[in-house]
Design a protein around this motif. Structure first.
Motif, PDB file in Angstrom:
ATOM      1  N   ASP A 100       2.685   5.782  -2.467  1.00  0.00           N
ATOM      2  CA  ASP A 100       2.769   4.405  -2.468  1.00  0.00           C
ATOM      3  C   ASP A 100       3.547   3.760  -1.464  1.00  0.00           C
ATOM      4  O   ASP A 100       4.810   4.259  -1.285  1.00  0.00           O
ATOM      5  CB  ASP A 100       3.129   3.691  -3.710  1.00  0.00           C
ATOM      6  CG  ASP A 100       1.969   4.469  -4.952  1.00  0.00           C
ATOM      7  OD1 ASP A 100       1.011   4.223  -4.987  1.00  0.00           O
ATOM      8  OD2 ASP A 100       2.831   5.257  -5.732  1.00  0.00           O
ATOM      9  N   PHE A 101       3.070   2.603  -0.718  1.00  0.00           N
ATOM     10  CA  PHE A 101       4.030   2.090   0.352  1.00  0.00           C
ATOM     11  C   PHE A 101       3.752   0.284   0.021  1.00  0.00           C
ATOM     12  O   PHE A 101       2.710  -0.062  -0.069  1.00  0.00           O
ATOM     13  CB  PHE A 101       3.326   2.382   1.706  1.00  0.00           C
ATOM     14  CG  PHE A 101       3.686   3.993   2.018  1.00  0.00           C
ATOM     15  CD1 PHE A 101       4.935   4.321   2.473  1.00  0.00           C
ATOM     16  CD2 PHE A 101       2.642   4.893   1.451  1.00  0.00           C
ATOM     17  CE1 PHE A 101       5.138   5.757   2.773  1.00  0.00           C
ATOM     18  CE2 PHE A 101       2.946   6.155   1.912  1.00  0.00           C
ATOM     19  CZ  PHE A 101       4.022   6.654   2.346  1.00  0.00           C
ATOM     20  N   CYS A 102       4.771  -0.146   0.360  1.00  0.00           N
ATOM     21  CA  CYS A 102       4.781  -1.875   0.063  1.00  0.00           C
ATOM     22  C   CYS A 102       4.143  -2.258   1.223  1.00  0.00           C
ATOM     23  O   CYS A 102       4.632  -1.918   2.554  1.00  0.00           O
ATOM     24  CB  CYS A 102       6.126  -2.520  -0.255  1.00  0.00           C
ATOM     25  SG  CYS A 102       7.384  -2.243   0.890  1.00  0.00           S
ATOM     26  N   SER A 105       5.942  -7.854   1.051  1.00  0.00           N
ATOM     27  CA  SER A 105       6.712  -7.927  -0.087  1.00  0.00           C
ATOM     28  C   SER A 105       7.565  -9.407   0.346  1.00  0.00           C
ATOM     29  O   SER A 105       8.171  -9.606   1.429  1.00  0.00           O
ATOM     30  CB  SER A 105       7.926  -7.113   0.119  1.00  0.00           C
ATOM     31  OG  SER A 105       8.791  -7.484  -1.130  1.00  0.00           O
ATOM     32  N   HIS A 110       4.302  -9.134  -4.053  1.00  0.00           N
ATOM     33  CA  HIS A 110       4.315  -7.861  -3.726  1.00  0.00           C
ATOM     34  C   HIS A 110       3.272  -7.109  -3.848  1.00  0.00           C
ATOM     35  O   HIS A 110       2.700  -6.930  -4.885  1.00  0.00           O
ATOM     36  CB  HIS A 110       5.670  -7.234  -4.411  1.00  0.00           C
ATOM     37  CG  HIS A 110       6.177  -5.945  -3.998  1.00  0.00           C
ATOM     38  ND1 HIS A 110       7.169  -5.899  -3.208  1.00  0.00           N
ATOM     39  CD2 HIS A 110       5.693  -4.757  -4.187  1.00  0.00           C
ATOM     40  CE1 HIS A 110       7.323  -4.450  -2.978  1.00  0.00           C
ATOM     41  NE2 HIS A 110       6.582  -3.960  -3.582  1.00  0.00           N
ATOM     42  N   ASN A 112       1.678  -3.270  -3.070  1.00  0.00           N
ATOM     43  CA  ASN A 112       1.773  -1.985  -2.939  1.00  0.00           C
ATOM     44  C   ASN A 112       0.451  -1.367  -2.372  1.00  0.00           C
ATOM     45  O   ASN A 112      -0.655  -1.790  -3.157  1.00  0.00           O
ATOM     46  CB  ASN A 112       2.406  -1.049  -3.896  1.00  0.00           C
ATOM     47  CG  ASN A 112       3.963  -1.286  -3.929  1.00  0.00           C
ATOM     48  OD1 ASN A 112       4.557  -1.624  -3.050  1.00  0.00           O
ATOM     49  ND2 ASN A 112       4.548  -1.150  -5.090  1.00  0.00           N
ATOM     50  N   HIS A 114      -1.664   2.407  -2.596  1.00  0.00           N
ATOM     51  CA  HIS A 114      -1.675   3.876  -2.763  1.00  0.00           C
ATOM     52  C   HIS A 114      -2.560   4.539  -1.978  1.00  0.00           C
ATOM     53  O   HIS A 114      -3.916   4.198  -1.649  1.00  0.00           O
ATOM     54  CB  HIS A 114      -2.027   4.224  -4.228  1.00  0.00           C
ATOM     55  CG  HIS A 114      -2.181   5.691  -4.558  1.00  0.00           C
ATOM     56  ND1 HIS A 114      -1.091   6.402  -5.008  1.00  0.00           N
ATOM     57  CD2 HIS A 114      -2.944   6.482  -4.603  1.00  0.00           C
ATOM     58  CE1 HIS A 114      -1.154   7.461  -5.073  1.00  0.00           C
ATOM     59  NE2 HIS A 114      -2.625   7.801  -5.165  1.00  0.00           N
ATOM     60  N   GLY A 251       7.240  -5.848   4.738  1.00  0.00           N
ATOM     61  CA  GLY A 251       6.327  -4.781   4.301  1.00  0.00           C
ATOM     62  C   GLY A 251       5.529  -4.468   5.608  1.00  0.00           C
ATOM     63  O   GLY A 251       5.715  -5.076   6.549  1.00  0.00           O
ATOM     64  N   SER A 282       7.453   3.059  -2.057  1.00  0.00           N
ATOM     65  CA  SER A 282       7.802   2.673  -3.245  1.00  0.00           C
ATOM     66  C   SER A 282       7.530   3.784  -4.076  1.00  0.00           C
ATOM     67  O   SER A 282       6.760   4.805  -3.876  1.00  0.00           O
ATOM     68  CB  SER A 282       6.793   1.621  -3.740  1.00  0.00           C
ATOM     69  OG  SER A 282       6.754   0.234  -2.616  1.00  0.00           O
ATOM     70  N   SER A 288       8.739  -2.382  -7.108  1.00  0.00           N
ATOM     71  CA  SER A 288       9.065  -3.316  -5.927  1.00  0.00           C
ATOM     72  C   SER A 288      10.278  -2.763  -5.482  1.00  0.00           C
ATOM     73  O   SER A 288      11.232  -3.646  -5.361  1.00  0.00           O
ATOM     74  CB  SER A 288       9.183  -4.864  -6.662  1.00  0.00           C
ATOM     75  OG  SER A 288      10.050  -4.731  -7.534  1.00  0.00           O
ATOM     76  N   CYS A 290      11.006  -0.690  -2.738  1.00  0.00           N
ATOM     77  CA  CYS A 290      11.063  -0.192  -1.450  1.00  0.00           C
ATOM     78  C   CYS A 290      12.112  -1.036  -0.833  1.00  0.00           C
ATOM     79  O   CYS A 290      12.785  -1.777  -1.119  1.00  0.00           O
ATOM     80  CB  CYS A 290       9.791  -0.431  -0.741  1.00  0.00           C
ATOM     81  SG  CYS A 290       9.575  -2.465  -0.296  1.00  0.00           S
ATOM     82  N   SER A 293      11.928  -4.725   0.006  1.00  0.00           N
ATOM     83  CA  SER A 293      11.511  -5.341  -0.796  1.00  0.00           C
ATOM     84  C   SER A 293      12.128  -6.766  -0.859  1.00  0.00           C
ATOM     85  O   SER A 293      13.659  -7.056  -0.679  1.00  0.00           O
ATOM     86  CB  SER A 293      11.581  -4.788  -2.233  1.00  0.00           C
ATOM     87  OG  SER A 293      11.107  -5.764  -3.237  1.00  0.00           O
TER      88      SER A 293
END
Length: 326
Positions: A100-102, A105, A110, A112, A114, A251, A282, A288, A290, A293
């Protein structure tokens, strides 16, 4: 006579098979779209046809009065995955599969993503696609996902939706709408096609257009994805619009809307790639945590000195060469 009748029967069977094959590969007529902004009277309500590159997923850019593919507009996240930033610059962020990556943010928002994918043995990275989103706003958690499927059939809805852990069910009918009064604002979800295509809007915060698509055999062959019939890697093509970002937003995508953003993308290359796996990673879809964030759950109003100035943008068919007007 018997042989002649047999040959005629074989001919008719082949003819019927060809007709059936042609019917199965026929394409729907391109979608008609209109400009809905009355500030552009020369374009308002003028009916235009979606380009061949996106026959069912386009909008009218009222500034240029031309149809634009949703995946070629600022705020788009599509394909492998290709981002178009708020500054109009196209870049790729591959991340890693099953992580998972933000991507946005800010203080009260926020998001994310997947990633799913396949390992490319000939490269040092995975082939990746965005399979789902975990969205935090205020004290709410919104989930949008593409369900795993082997054989793709667009008439079979593969969307998964939930708010605060409760599933959201929408009839398979274009225009079907679900609404909820939240604090603050309201949340609305509308089907833009019978299946696999929705528009989500959180009042005063964001609008997201999400379409579930698959990796076709043609895509796999061209890009050497190695996708098999066991999993067509159903994923999301996304288009974002934000109404209340602060100048400190971050982000993968969000940083391109920040007041002091300077692009790190190497320009002039065919496939500009943005790195930063570690700073955007993340621990889970609704985490939240990362490194970049900004999320607190409370809206922090922009200062006049650092607010993002929104622009109307249009681009070519490949998402490059974006023209923006303030």
């Amino acid at each position: 006579m018997a042989q002649a009748m047999m040959r005629l029967g074989v001919f008719l069977v082949i003819l019927l098979m060809l007709v059936a094959a042609e019917a199965g590969t026929s394409h729907p007529k391109p979608k008609k779209v209109q400009c809905k902004n009355q500030d552009y009277p020369d374009c308002y309500c003028l009916e235009l046809t979606c380009p061949s590159a996106c026959p069912e997923q386009c909008e009218v850019d009222c500034v240029t009065c031309s149809p634009v593919c949703n995946c070629n507009k600022p705020g788009a996240v599509c394909q492998d995955p290709r981002f178009i930033g708020g500054d109009g610059i196209t870049f790729y962020f591959h991340g890693k599969k099953d992580q998972d990556f933000c991507i946005v943010s800010d203080s009260n928002l926020h998001i994310n993503a997947h990633f799913i994918g396949k390992r490319n043995q000939n490269m040092k990275r995975d082939f990746t696609w965005v399979q789902s989103l975990g969205i935090l706003f205020g004290n709410h958690k919104l989930f949008i996902g593409a369900k795993t499927t082997s054989t793709w059939d667009d008439s079979n809805d593969r969307l998964s939706l939930s708010i605060d852990g409760e599933p959201i069910n929408l009839p398979d009918s274009e225009g079907a709408n679900w609404q909820s009064i939240l604090s603050p604002g309201a949340l609305s979800i509308t089907r833009t096609k019978n299946t696999n295509s929705i528009e989500i809007e959180a009042e005063g915060n964001f609008k997201i257009k999400a379409v579930v698509v698959s990796i076709t055999e043609k895509d796999s062959m061209i890009h050497k994805y190695g996708v098999t019939q066991e999993d067509c890697f159903a994923h999301l093509d996304l288009s974002f619009k934000f109404y209340a970002l602060s100048g400190e937003v971050n982000g993968v995508l969000g940083q391109t809307y920040a007041s002091n953003y300077v692009s790190r993308v190497k320009m002039g290359v065919v496939m500009p790639v943005l790195g930063g796996d570690k700073e955007f990673a993340s621990s889970s879809i609704f985490a939240s945590d990362c490194a970049v964030s900004r999320f607190s759950g409370e809206f922090v109003k922009n200062n006049p000195s650092d607010s993002f100035e929104y622009m109307n943008c249009a681009s070519g068919t490949d998402g490059r060469g974006v023209v923006c007007k303030r």
